[in-house]
Enzyme design. Structure first.
Site, PDB file in Angstrom:
ATOM      1  N   GLY A  60       0.837  -1.191   0.000  1.00  0.00           N
ATOM      2  CA  GLY A  60       0.000   0.000   0.000  1.00  0.00           C
ATOM      3  C   GLY A  60       0.873   1.243   0.000  1.00  0.00           C
ATOM      4  O   GLY A  60       1.993   1.212   0.522  1.00  0.00           O
ATOM      5  N   GLN A  65       2.855  10.082   0.860  1.00  0.00           N
ATOM      6  CA  GLN A  65       4.135   9.359   0.930  1.00  0.00           C
ATOM      7  C   GLN A  65       4.995   9.578  -0.309  1.00  0.00           C
ATOM      8  O   GLN A  65       6.172   9.198  -0.314  1.00  0.00           O
ATOM      9  CB  GLN A  65       3.895   7.856   1.101  1.00  0.00           C
ATOM     10  CG  GLN A  65       3.345   7.462   2.468  1.00  0.00           C
ATOM     11  CD  GLN A  65       3.247   5.956   2.586  1.00  0.00           C
ATOM     12  OE1 GLN A  65       2.302   5.363   2.099  1.00  0.00           O
ATOM     13  NE2 GLN A  65       4.231   5.328   3.207  1.00  0.00           N
ATOM     14  N   CYS A 108       5.918   0.117   7.125  1.00  0.00           N
ATOM     15  CA  CYS A 108       5.517   1.284   6.337  1.00  0.00           C
ATOM     16  C   CYS A 108       6.672   1.674   5.427  1.00  0.00           C
ATOM     17  O   CYS A 108       7.823   1.709   5.869  1.00  0.00           O
ATOM     18  CB  CYS A 108       5.176   2.439   7.281  1.00  0.00           C
ATOM     19  SG  CYS A 108       4.621   3.912   6.418  1.00  0.00           S
ATOM     20  N   LEU A 109       6.363   1.982   4.170  1.00  0.00           N
ATOM     21  CA  LEU A 109       7.430   2.325   3.234  1.00  0.00           C
ATOM     22  C   LEU A 109       8.116   3.637   3.601  1.00  0.00           C
ATOM     23  O   LEU A 109       9.219   3.900   3.136  1.00  0.00           O
ATOM     24  CB  LEU A 109       6.885   2.394   1.799  1.00  0.00           C
ATOM     25  CG  LEU A 109       6.355   1.056   1.250  1.00  0.00           C
ATOM     26  CD1 LEU A 109       5.888   1.223  -0.182  1.00  0.00           C
ATOM     27  CD2 LEU A 109       7.408  -0.037   1.355  1.00  0.00           C
ATOM     28  N   HIS A 150      -4.514   1.583   7.646  1.00  0.00           N
ATOM     29  CA  HIS A 150      -3.150   2.133   7.695  1.00  0.00           C
ATOM     30  C   HIS A 150      -3.005   3.270   6.675  1.00  0.00           C
ATOM     31  O   HIS A 150      -2.467   4.333   6.985  1.00  0.00           O
ATOM     32  CB  HIS A 150      -2.148   0.996   7.417  1.00  0.00           C
ATOM     33  CG  HIS A 150      -0.719   1.412   7.324  1.00  0.00           C
ATOM     34  ND1 HIS A 150       0.238   1.006   8.236  1.00  0.00           N
ATOM     35  CD2 HIS A 150      -0.059   2.189   6.423  1.00  0.00           C
ATOM     36  CE1 HIS A 150       1.408   1.533   7.897  1.00  0.00           C
ATOM     37  NE2 HIS A 150       1.264   2.248   6.795  1.00  0.00           N
ATOM     38  N   GLU A 151      -3.510   3.040   5.453  1.00  0.00           N
ATOM     39  CA  GLU A 151      -3.355   4.043   4.397  1.00  0.00           C
ATOM     40  C   GLU A 151      -4.247   5.266   4.642  1.00  0.00           C
ATOM     41  O   GLU A 151      -3.829   6.399   4.376  1.00  0.00           O
ATOM     42  CB  GLU A 151      -3.642   3.433   3.018  1.00  0.00           C
ATOM     43  CG  GLU A 151      -2.749   2.258   2.635  1.00  0.00           C
ATOM     44  CD  GLU A 151      -1.259   2.561   2.732  1.00  0.00           C
ATOM     45  OE1 GLU A 151      -0.866   3.725   2.551  1.00  0.00           O
ATOM     46  OE2 GLU A 151      -0.495   1.613   3.014  1.00  0.00           O
ATOM     47  N   HIS A 154      -2.581   7.566   6.900  1.00  0.00           N
ATOM     48  CA  HIS A 154      -1.593   8.436   6.229  1.00  0.00           C
ATOM     49  C   HIS A 154      -2.250   9.725   5.742  1.00  0.00           C
ATOM     50  O   HIS A 154      -1.671  10.811   5.859  1.00  0.00           O
ATOM     51  CB  HIS A 154      -0.983   7.723   5.023  1.00  0.00           C
ATOM     52  CG  HIS A 154       0.206   6.864   5.346  1.00  0.00           C
ATOM     53  ND1 HIS A 154       1.347   7.365   5.925  1.00  0.00           N
ATOM     54  CD2 HIS A 154       0.431   5.543   5.158  1.00  0.00           C
ATOM     55  CE1 HIS A 154       2.230   6.377   6.081  1.00  0.00           C
ATOM     56  NE2 HIS A 154       1.694   5.257   5.624  1.00  0.00           N
TER      57      HIS A 154
HETATM   58 CO    CO Z   1       2.578   3.397   5.612  1.00  0.00          CO
END
Ligand code: CO
Length: 210
Positions: A60, A65, A108-109, A150-151, A154
């Site tokens: 995701g 991000q 998380c990226l 989670h997204e 963000h």
């Molecule tokens: Co993340």
């Protein structure tokens, strides 16, 4: 101002590839606004988001991000670029009807290498627009429910580390400090603008599409 220094929103965006932004960049704390329209350029940026996500082996990725202050995120739970039939784009998502509670590991990226157990509702309903402009409503559980929560976090400027207990967060203090030191070094090297410049860039992007 030399042409090369023009802010990216004033230039051809195809010349400014998106990149995944890491903690503690302030855009990760930005509360994104809903998108007003979907156009060819947005579709191109979404394609770029998928490519970056696969490159980083993620499932995701949210707009902020990659520096886009818009309420959208992409997912592919297979993390496999070949399985395009599993690609989903969520535009202006709204979560409702949270049910149950489940704990599972998240990463998380924007915090590469960091993982922790996070407690969230086990099931959730999400309504969002897709790239075709159609409204889609899904009732999700398990991993899909976790990923969209989670997204969506963000998009509200919330990271999974914000959902940890104080003691669980304390265990991550050392790697988090390292992210912060690295960020300051990048800033001193001029690779990351100051907060004020980031804020005006974000405001300009918002003016264009929200
Ligand atoms: Co993340």
């Amino acid at each position: 101002m030399p042409a090369l220094e023009l802010p990216s929103y004033l230039t051809d965006r195809s010349a400014v590839p998106l990149e995944i932004i890491q903690y503690p960049h302030p855009i990760l704390r930005h509360k994104s606004r809903p998108l007003q329209r979907v156009d060819a350029e947005l579709r191109r940026m979404v394609r770029e988001m998928f490519d970056l996500m696969y490159e980083a082996r993620g499932i995701g990725l949210a707009g902020n991000q990659v520096g886009l202050p818009y309420r959208l995120f992409v997912t592919n739970l297979t993390a496999d670029a070949q399985q395009t039939e599993h690609e989903r784009v969520f535009i202006n998502p709204v979560l409702s009807k949270p049910k149950g509670l489940a704990e599972a590991e998240e990463g998380c990226l924007s915090l590469p290498g960091l993982y922790a157990q996070v407690r969230r509702p086990e099931r959730v309903t999400i309504a969002a627009y897709n790239l075709a402009g159609e409204e889609v409503t899904l009732e999700l559980d398990d991993l899909p429910a976790r990923v969209v929560q989670h997204e969506t976090d963000h998009l509200d400027g919330v990271l999974f580390i914000d959902r940890l207990s104080e003691s669980a967060l304390a265990e991550l203090r050392e790697p988090l400090d390292e992210f912060e030191i690295e960020f300051q070094q990048h800033r001193q090297q001029g690779a990351i603008p100051d907060d004020q410049r980031i804020a005006s860039h974000v405001a300009e992007l918002e003016r264009l599409r929200t």
